[in-house]
Design an enzyme around this catalytic site. Structure first.
Site, short mmCIF file in Angstrom:
data_model
loop_
_atom_site.label_atom_id
_atom_site.label_comp_id
_atom_site.label_asym_id
_atom_site.label_seq_id
_atom_site.Cartn_x
_atom_site.Cartn_y
_atom_site.Cartn_z
N HIS A 220 0.83 -1.20 0.00
CA HIS A 220 0.00 0.00 0.00
C HIS A 220 0.87 1.26 0.00
O HIS A 220 0.64 2.19 -0.77
CB HIS A 220 -0.88 -0.05 1.25
CG HIS A 220 -1.96 0.97 1.25
ND1 HIS A 220 -2.87 1.07 0.22
CD2 HIS A 220 -2.27 1.95 2.13
CE1 HIS A 220 -3.69 2.06 0.49
NE2 HIS A 220 -3.35 2.60 1.64
N ARG B 192 -2.70 -3.32 -14.41
CA ARG B 192 -2.49 -4.61 -13.74
C ARG B 192 -3.65 -4.83 -12.78
O ARG B 192 -3.83 -4.03 -11.85
CB ARG B 192 -1.18 -4.58 -12.97
CG ARG B 192 0.07 -4.51 -13.83
CD ARG B 192 1.32 -4.45 -12.95
NE ARG B 192 2.54 -4.74 -13.67
CZ ARG B 192 3.39 -3.81 -14.11
NH1 ARG B 192 3.15 -2.54 -13.91
NH2 ARG B 192 4.49 -4.18 -14.75
N ARG C 52 -5.22 -5.72 -18.35
CA ARG C 52 -4.67 -7.08 -18.41
C ARG C 52 -5.47 -7.97 -17.48
O ARG C 52 -5.70 -7.62 -16.32
CB ARG C 52 -3.21 -7.07 -17.97
CG ARG C 52 -2.63 -8.47 -17.91
CD ARG C 52 -1.16 -8.47 -17.62
NE ARG C 52 -0.88 -8.17 -16.23
CZ ARG C 52 0.35 -8.00 -15.75
NH1 ARG C 52 1.38 -8.05 -16.58
NH2 ARG C 52 0.55 -7.75 -14.49
N ASN D 166 9.65 -7.34 -19.19
CA ASN D 166 10.12 -7.79 -17.87
C ASN D 166 10.17 -9.32 -17.81
O ASN D 166 11.17 -9.92 -17.44
CB ASN D 166 9.21 -7.28 -16.75
CG ASN D 166 8.99 -5.78 -16.81
OD1 ASN D 166 9.75 -5.07 -17.46
ND2 ASN D 166 7.95 -5.31 -16.17
N ARG E 112 14.00 -12.71 -12.81
CA ARG E 112 14.04 -11.25 -12.77
C ARG E 112 14.21 -10.70 -11.35
O ARG E 112 14.46 -9.51 -11.17
CB ARG E 112 12.79 -10.65 -13.44
CG ARG E 112 11.49 -10.88 -12.72
CD ARG E 112 10.29 -10.59 -13.61
NE ARG E 112 9.54 -9.40 -13.20
CZ ARG E 112 8.36 -9.05 -13.70
NH1 ARG E 112 7.79 -9.79 -14.64
NH2 ARG E 112 7.75 -7.99 -13.29
N CYS F 274 4.81 -2.83 -22.94
CA CYS F 274 4.45 -2.35 -21.62
C CYS F 274 5.44 -2.80 -20.56
O CYS F 274 5.23 -2.54 -19.38
CB CYS F 274 3.04 -2.79 -21.25
SG CYS F 274 2.86 -4.57 -21.21
C1 PEP Z 1 6.17 -7.67 -18.21
O1 PEP Z 1 6.32 -8.85 -17.90
O2 PEP Z 1 6.94 -7.03 -18.94
C2 PEP Z 1 5.01 -6.93 -17.70
C3 PEP Z 1 4.74 -5.72 -18.13
O3 PEP Z 1 4.24 -7.52 -16.77
P1 PEP Z 1 4.63 -7.71 -15.23
O4 PEP Z 1 5.82 -6.84 -14.94
O5 PEP Z 1 3.42 -7.30 -14.46
O6 PEP Z 1 4.91 -9.17 -15.14
MG MG Z 2 4.71 -10.05 -17.08
#
Ligand code: PEP
Ligand code: MG
Length: 659
Positions: free
Chosen positions: A305, A412, A448, A569, A580, A617
């Site tokens: 939060h 998201r 999404r 990502n 990651r 994105c």
């Molecule tokens: C991504 O995977 O690049 C993405 C935008 O989604 P998230 O970071 O929410 O997994």
């Molecule tokens: Mg993702």
């Protein structure tokens, strides 16, 4: 007298329906109990009812004893058998967000070298930006009881003192609830705390202890700890978070008993860096956010939060420092980099100068970039590039609009699910998506669908234990296996599409069948809404390209969807087989690696050849050093955190001008 029934209340007696049930029960003189699996609790205590964890479709018994027992049973059974009960009442956020540290919005690389040195700490980069300022340590002291037993003659007076304190706390909370300035979420938090303060289980437990000779403060501390421990012990992530609410209420009662004010954030100096182990929702609801220069916390992660509030107010934040936050208790000055997660305690002259330069440069850059807020970036050939925002809650709309977002390229929806103690209803989701669509119309809002897995469990979905949740039952895989959850979201999206330009995209797609099955469900939902006479509109369906499989089948996928949005990502971690979140392999987790760039190029080629929109994105979309390459590949939409939008617009305009 008793009667049994099967609970039809939508998703059971979670907090708000429990409170309603209690209100109803309190309207009767009779003693009323609810019994589940042989365990009976007072129906006049919402805390006890919540702890009974009554789920939809479970059998329970209502037991009443008194003059109006028949009426009480009738009314309460009627409530339990009403499937609509609880549907219109959404849950307030847990006071302390207990979600994982997994960055939802992983921030990009710092533009300047990362600070280090002997006084350096590293936490979760939760809200980007540099800050340096006086340290404001917020570590409210623990409260201890008097530790002496009361004389018999003192007990009645102590009970009166305790009851007066409860009254004062409730009055204080009522006053806060009456403020117009309180946001819906904050109101929910305070209302939940007020319910707990008024609950018989806390007052009953504490009064019992006072009658046994304990002083009121010791009694409150013990009672709150006992109830909090019960909440912590339940096998439910969100009930666990109520433990913090109980402690917060107990603390407020003790402070009144002590005649003290809480250590408040109200007097935080201008530009100070707020340092705390945790900042409860109670504190946050009253904090003067405009004066806070930065936030550093032992608890919390990028989805907590506090992280969301910090991001939406543009306050740099480093969270999740754990016990090392204690090293900051005596700091006089602190510097932090919310982009890399670095914190420097009492920086030396060189670091201070370095940070002052960074803060100044950032402020200057911000001021210089602000003219780009209203700019519509175009390429030399006149093609408009949409620079949109990645957000995860309605609270972030303002920051996105302030930045000049041309719509939302990634909403998201996970937080919507994670914030509640139960799955969000279709109505609540439809309202949220409609509010988004209206806020950004005529620009598109790309929502999404739920992208959640066993690493971020949510109430209402049982995730199996998995060796490797990132390769497991998550995203579209989970949704297709749980059409009850998925269809509710799709129906809400169809309903919201009436209010603006809603587009929908699917996460983690690896197989074309996942798209086809989704389409069947969307059609089914549309047919249902039509039959029910509920207004709806169709939406463009797209996919995120974030698995190597999706890249390799991109030409086929492009024939079935309206757009691609590249999620760099995840794509980077899956292409490079480098987690990651694992700093040891951070070097490999690099979007500029030729393998990842090739995957992006292949995707763009497939999308462009099929004539569909290709956007991005992932965090790479906001990188000024990469934007030119993405545009050359044919991307026409870039979606990023609001803080990066104006810089990206400038980069595109510079490119178009041949600068
Ligand atoms: C991504 O995977 O690049 C993405 C935008 O989604 P998230 O970071 O929410 O997994
Ligand atoms: Mg993702």
């Amino acid at each position: 007298m008793e009667r049994s029934t099967i609970v039809r209340v939508h998703e059971g007696l979670h907090a708000r329906p429990a409170t309603r049930f209690v209100k109803l029960a309190k309207g009767f003189e009779s003693d009323v109990e609810l019994v589940k699996d042989g365990k009976a609790v007072s129906a006049k205590s919402s805390v006890k009812l919540m702890l009974l964890a009554v789920k939809e479709n479970q059998e329970v018994t209502v037991r009443a004893n008194g003059a109006d027992a028949i009426e009480a049973i009738e009314a309460l059974i009627g409530y339990l058998e009403n499937p609509k009960a609880g549907l219109d009442d959404e849950e307030p956020k847990p006071a302390a967000d207990a979600v994982s540290d997994t960055p939802v919005a992983s921030v990009g690389e710092s533009a300047l070298p990362a600070p280090g040195g002997p006084n350096g700490l590293r936490g979760v980069a939760a809200s980007e930006g540099f800050a340096i300022g006086p340290a404001f340590a917020h570590f409210p002291p623990d409260i201890a009881g008097q530790g002496r037993m009361l004389q018999e003659s003192e007990i009645a007076g102590e009970i009166d003192r305790f009851r007066a304190a409860i009254g004062a706390v409730q009055a204080r909370m009522d006053k806060i609830l009456a403020q117009d300035t309180l946001s819906g979420g904050d109101r929910g938090i305070v209302a939940a705390l007020r319910d707990i303060a008024a609950d018989d289980s806390l007052t009953g437990e504490a009064e019992g202890l006072i009658e046994g000779g304990n002083d009121a403060i010791s009694a409150v501390i013990t009672a709150a700890s006992t109830i909090a421990a019960d909440f912590s012990a339940v096998d439910d992530h969100y009930l666990n978070a109520r433990a913090d609410d109980v402690h917060a209420v107990g603390r407020q009662i003790c402070l009144v008993l002590l005649g003290q004010d809480d250590v408040s954030l109200e007097n935080i100096p201008e530009g100070a860096i707020l340092i705390a182990d945790d900042i409860g929702a109670w504190d946050l609801a009253r904090a003067p956010l405009k004066r806070i220069g930065g936030v550093i916390c032992g608890h919390g992660g990028a989805t907590s939060h506090i992280a969301i509030i910090a991001r939406s107010h543009g306050i740099p934040a480093v969270l999740g420092l754990g016990d090392s936050v204690n090293a900051l208790r005596t700091a006089r000055e602190v510097a932090l980099d919310g982009t890399s997660g670095h914190v420097i305690i009492d920086p030396d002259a060189a670091t201070r100068a370095d940070f002052a330069t960074r803060v100044e440069a950032a402020a200057k850059e911000r001021a210089g970039l602000s003219v780009f807020k209203t700019v519509t970036p175009k390429l030399a050939n006149g093609k408009v590039i949409e620079v949109a925002a990645n957000i995860g809650s309605l609270e972030e709309i303002e920051a996105a609009q302030e930045a000049g977002a041309m719509g939302v390229g990634l909403f998201r929806t996970e937080l919507l699910f994670m914030r509640h103690m139960h799955l969000p209803s279709e109505d609540m989701q439809a309202e949220t998506y409609a509010a988004l669509a209206e806020a950004f119309a005529p620009y598109p809002v790309i929502v999404r669908t739920l992208d959640i897995g066993g690493d971020k469990p949510i109430a209402g979905i049982e995730f199996p234990d998995e060796e490797n949740p990132f390769l497991g039952w998550r995203g579209i895989r989970m949704c297709l296996d749980r059409p009850d959850i998925f269809k509710r979201q799709l129906r809400a999206l169809l309903r919201a599409a009436v209010h603006g330009n809603i587009k929908v995209m699917l996460p983690m797609v690896a197989d074309i069948e996942e798209v086809r099955q989704t389409r069947v469900l969307v059609d089914e939902c549309a047919a249902e809404l039509k039959a029910e006479g509920v207004p709806y509109a169709t939406f463009d369906l797209g996919v995120m390209i974030e698995t190597p499989a999706a890249v390799l089948i991109a030409p086929a996928l492009a024939k079935e969807v309206a757009f691609f949005s590249i999620g760099t990502n995840d794509l980077t971690q899956y292409i490079m087989a480098a987690d990651r979140l694992n700093p040891t392999v951070a070097k490999l987790n690099d979007v500029t690696n030729p393998a990842v760039m090739m995957a992006i190029e292949l995707t763009a080629k497939a999308g462009v050849a099929a004539g569909i929109m290709v956007g991005m994105c992932g965090e790479a979309a906001g990188r000024p050093d990469l934007i030119a390459r993405f545009l050359e590949m044919g991307l026409t939409e870039l979606s990023m955190s609001p803080a990066s939008i104006q810089r990206a617009k400038k980069t595109i305009m510079d490119l178009a001008a041949g600068a």
